[in-house]
Design a protein around this motif. Structure first.
Motif, PDB file in Angstrom:
ATOM      1  N   GLY A 199      32.391 -28.577  -3.534  1.00 48.69           N
ATOM      2  CA  GLY A 199      30.975 -28.604  -3.204  1.00 48.69           C
ATOM      3  C   GLY A 199      30.652 -28.978  -1.780  1.00 48.69           C
ATOM      4  N   GLY A 200      29.375 -29.267  -1.552  1.00 48.90           N
ATOM      5  CA  GLY A 200      28.893 -29.630  -0.230  1.00 48.90           C
ATOM      6  C   GLY A 200      29.046 -31.120   0.034  1.00 48.90           C
ATOM      7  N   GLY A 201      28.980 -31.490   1.299  1.00 47.01           N
ATOM      8  CA  GLY A 201      29.041 -32.893   1.670  1.00 47.01           C
ATOM      9  C   GLY A 201      30.432 -33.493   1.684  1.00 47.01           C
ATOM     10  N   LYS A 202      31.472 -32.674   1.660  1.00 47.87           N
ATOM     11  CA  LYS A 202      32.835 -33.229   1.688  1.00 47.87           C
ATOM     12  C   LYS A 202      33.098 -34.076   2.935  1.00 47.87           C
ATOM     13  N   PRO A 203      32.558 -33.720   4.112  1.00 49.87           N
ATOM     14  CA  PRO A 203      32.832 -34.556   5.294  1.00 49.87           C
ATOM     15  C   PRO A 203      32.325 -35.987   5.168  1.00 49.87           C
ATOM     16  N   VAL A 204      31.295 -36.210   4.346  1.00 50.25           N
ATOM     17  CA  VAL A 204      30.736 -37.558   4.211  1.00 50.25           C
ATOM     18  C   VAL A 204      31.047 -38.171   2.855  1.00 50.25           C
ATOM     19  N   GLY A 205      32.086 -37.652   2.196  1.00 53.12           N
ATOM     20  CA  GLY A 205      32.594 -38.316   0.999  1.00 53.12           C
ATOM     21  C   GLY A 205      32.197 -37.730  -0.334  1.00 53.12           C
ATOM     22  N   LEU A 206      31.306 -36.750  -0.380  1.00 52.20           N
ATOM     23  CA  LEU A 206      30.905 -36.178  -1.657  1.00 52.20           C
ATOM     24  C   LEU A 206      32.029 -35.297  -2.218  1.00 52.20           C
ATOM     25  N   GLY A 207      31.954 -35.060  -3.533  1.00 52.47           N
ATOM     26  CA  GLY A 207      32.744 -34.005  -4.146  1.00 52.47           C
ATOM     27  C   GLY A 207      34.101 -34.352  -4.694  1.00 52.47           C
ATOM     28  N   SER A 208      34.438 -35.629  -4.876  1.00 51.21           N
ATOM     29  CA  SER A 208      35.759 -35.991  -5.390  1.00 51.21           C
ATOM     30  C   SER A 208      35.767 -36.003  -6.919  1.00 51.21           C
ATOM     31  N   LEU A 209      36.771 -35.346  -7.508  1.00 48.75           N
ATOM     32  CA  LEU A 209      36.911 -35.265  -8.959  1.00 48.75           C
ATOM     33  C   LEU A 209      38.310 -35.695  -9.369  1.00 48.75           C
ATOM     34  N   GLN A 210      38.393 -36.523 -10.406  1.00 48.58           N
ATOM     35  CA  GLN A 210      39.678 -36.888 -11.005  1.00 48.58           C
ATOM     36  C   GLN A 210      39.939 -35.952 -12.180  1.00 48.58           C
ATOM     37  N   VAL A 211      41.123 -35.336 -12.218  1.00 46.62           N
ATOM     38  CA  VAL A 211      41.467 -34.383 -13.272  1.00 46.62           C
ATOM     39  C   VAL A 211      42.356 -35.057 -14.306  1.00 46.62           C
ATOM     40  N   THR A 212      41.997 -34.916 -15.581  1.00 46.17           N
ATOM     41  CA  THR A 212      42.828 -35.375 -16.686  1.00 46.17           C
ATOM     42  C   THR A 212      43.185 -34.169 -17.543  1.00 46.17           C
ATOM     43  N   LEU A 213      44.460 -33.993 -17.814  1.00 52.53           N
ATOM     44  CA  LEU A 213      44.921 -32.909 -18.678  1.00 52.53           C
ATOM     45  C   LEU A 213      44.935 -33.418 -20.112  1.00 52.53           C
ATOM     46  N   ASP A 214      44.020 -32.893 -20.930  1.00 51.58           N
ATOM     47  CA  ASP A 214      43.886 -33.368 -22.312  1.00 51.58           C
ATOM     48  C   ASP A 214      44.936 -32.753 -23.229  1.00 51.58           C
ATOM     49  N   LYS A 215      45.146 -31.456 -23.088  1.00 51.98           N
ATOM     50  CA  LYS A 215      46.122 -30.765 -23.943  1.00 51.98           C
ATOM     51  C   LYS A 215      46.394 -29.382 -23.371  1.00 51.98           C
ATOM     52  N   ILE A 216      47.458 -28.764 -23.855  1.00 52.75           N
ATOM     53  CA  ILE A 216      47.773 -27.374 -23.530  1.00 52.75           C
ATOM     54  C   ILE A 216      47.947 -26.630 -24.844  1.00 52.75           C
ATOM     55  N   GLU A 217      47.285 -25.506 -24.963  1.00 53.60           N
ATOM     56  CA  GLU A 217      47.480 -24.631 -26.120  1.00 53.60           C
ATOM     57  C   GLU A 217      48.278 -23.421 -25.689  1.00 53.60           C
ATOM     58  N   ARG A 218      49.381 -23.165 -26.408  1.00 48.00           N
ATOM     59  CA  ARG A 218      50.181 -21.981 -26.151  1.00 48.00           C
ATOM     60  C   ARG A 218      50.109 -21.075 -27.367  1.00 48.00           C
ATOM     61  N   PRO A 219      49.999 -19.758 -27.159  1.00 52.29           N
ATOM     62  CA  PRO A 219      49.889 -18.857 -28.306  1.00 52.29           C
ATOM     63  C   PRO A 219      51.149 -18.880 -29.146  1.00 52.29           C
ATOM     64  N   GLY A 220      50.981 -18.619 -30.456  1.00 55.17           N
ATOM     65  CA  GLY A 220      52.132 -18.509 -31.334  1.00 55.17           C
ATOM     66  C   GLY A 220      52.871 -17.204 -31.065  1.00 55.17           C
ATOM     67  N   ASN A 221      53.487 -16.653 -32.072  1.00 57.77           N
ATOM     68  CA  ASN A 221      54.217 -15.391 -31.935  1.00 57.77           C
ATOM     69  C   ASN A 221      53.290 -14.312 -31.389  1.00 57.77           C
ATOM     70  N   LEU A 222      53.582 -13.830 -30.171  1.00 58.20           N
ATOM     71  CA  LEU A 222      52.672 -12.909 -29.506  1.00 58.20           C
ATOM     72  C   LEU A 222      52.593 -11.560 -30.213  1.00 58.20           C
ATOM     73  N   LYS A 223      53.686 -11.112 -30.796  1.00 52.43           N
ATOM     74  CA  LYS A 223      53.656  -9.848 -31.532  1.00 52.43           C
ATOM     75  C   LYS A 223      52.750  -9.968 -32.749  1.00 52.43           C
ATOM     76  N   ASP A 224      52.915 -11.055 -33.514  1.00 54.02           N
ATOM     77  CA  ASP A 224      52.069 -11.268 -34.688  1.00 54.02           C
ATOM     78  C   ASP A 224      50.606 -11.438 -34.306  1.00 54.02           C
ATOM     79  N   ARG A 225      50.363 -12.016 -33.149  1.00 53.96           N
ATOM     80  CA  ARG A 225      48.986 -12.262 -32.719  1.00 53.96           C
ATOM     81  C   ARG A 225      48.189 -10.967 -32.624  1.00 53.96           C
ATOM     82  N   TYR A 226      48.837  -9.887 -32.239  1.00 52.23           N
ATOM     83  CA  TYR A 226      48.137  -8.617 -32.041  1.00 52.23           C
ATOM     84  C   TYR A 226      48.433  -7.583 -33.129  1.00 52.23           C
ATOM     85  N   SER A 227      49.279  -7.930 -34.082  1.00 53.62           N
ATOM     86  CA  SER A 227      49.615  -6.955 -35.125  1.00 53.62           C
ATOM     87  C   SER A 227      49.218  -7.414 -36.524  1.00 53.62           C
TER      88      SER A 227
END
Length: 328
Positions: free
Chosen positions: A245-273
């Motif tokens: 965002g705007g205002g980065k030179p004067v300190g605005l715009g800092s965000l802390q990122v937390t990774l809550d979870k990751i979802e990975r697809p199951g069997n990809l062939k079964d997913r579409y068939s």
């Protein structure tokens, strides 16, 4: 002259490695696919302007008659556009890999090393372009808008800021050939400078506001996913905040990122068939931590260690600086 609230990370000396991207035609079995579920917590107030003005009373900000607004959902929750997140994260990814620039202004074309010019051939792409996209290439990651978990917002006064003026600052260019040194990143600060009487009234996501978002990825190598996780601040040896965002030179715009979870697809062939596709594999807790560290380890050798060290120092969540007190 006041101290600059930014630092330049030099381009690597070696030329970028250009390769053909994985493509979208199929899910490659030797690559990674899934969704990152993220929580973004505001550390210093965020303002991403819509360019529109509104009455403070109309957007729930008391004490400010008219202000520049942020984007909101129909039910009044603040929104950080996925494009804003993608731009900030891509810039970090570019800086710690041997990548080209995503864009450049034509007036500085001759001052940017030719090997750092944006990729134009989708069959020959740099590391960042293969993941985030380039001309005629969509990329392998998709960013959802980040939506605040609660309603309401605050207001602040964004101080008057100079536009970037590289022609008036020799620090941008090498002495020996006049070429651009590298990429520019603003420091993280202890607080955002607010309250200027000559500033622009703005709607802001205030400190501790929480946003939720997702990043979908497909056909990434472990090194590519590990690099993405690193710039999201998930490497405990190189913690980093996002700056948006705007205002980065004067300190605005800092965000802390937390990774809550990751979802990975199951069997990809079964997913579409099949009409009843298999459930996704959800990584949380210790399984999530182990998977993340495995991918970050795979990125060793892919990430440039000196550039990573410098970027982590600039965007550190602990070594915070005071915002500038005067015109720089």
């Amino acid at each position: 002259m006041f101290p600059k609230p930014y630092e330049l990370i030099p381009f690597p000396t070696q030329r970028p490695t250009l390769e053909r991207p994985a493509g979208h035609a199929q899910f490659h079995p030797d690559r990674l696919h899934g969704t990152l579920f993220l929580t973004l917590t505001v550390q210093t107030a965020v303002h991403i302007s819509t360019g529109h003005l509104a009455l403070g009373s109309d957007v729930g900000v008391k004490g400010i008659p008219v202000l520049k607004t942020m984007t909101t959902t129909p039910n009044g929750r603040l929104k950080i556009q996925g494009s804003s997140l993608k731009g900030a994260i891509r810039a970090m990814y570019e800086a710690i890999t041997n990548s080209t620039l995503a864009v450049m202004m034509s007036e500085y074309r001759n001052r940017i090393p030719p090997e750092r010019h944006p990729c134009r051939n989708k069959e020959q792409l740099c590391p960042a372009s293969r993941v985030f996209g380039a001309l005629n290439w969509q990329g392998l990651v998709e960013f959802r808008d980040a939506i605040a978990t609660g309603t309401g917002s605050g207001g602040g006064s964004l101080p008057p800021l100079y536009c970037p003026r590289p022609d008036q600052c020799k620090a941008y260019f090498k002495k020996e050939n006049g070429k651009v040194i590298g990429r520019k990143f603003y420091y993280t600060h202890k607080k955002a400078l607010q309250g200027s009487s000559r500033g622009t009234p703005t709607q802001q996501a205030m400190q501790n506001t929480v946003f939720k978002t997702q990043i979908h990825f497909k056909n990434l190598t472990p090194a590519e996913l590990g690099t993405l996780l690193t710039v999201l601040g998930q490497d405990p040896k190189h913690s980093m905040l996002l700056k948006v965002g705007g205002g980065k030179p004067v300190g605005l715009g800092s965000l802390q990122v937390t990774l809550d979870k990751i979802e990975r697809p199951g069997n990809l062939k079964d997913r579409y068939s099949r009409y009843d596709p298999p459930e996704a594999d959800t990584l949380e807790g210790k399984r999530l931590q182990a998977f993340v560290q495995e991918q970050i380890q795979a990125a060793q050798g892919y990430i440039l260690p000196e550039q990573l060290k410098r970027l982590a120092a600039i965007l550190s969540p602990t070594a915070l600086r005071e915002p500038p007190t005067g015109v720089y």
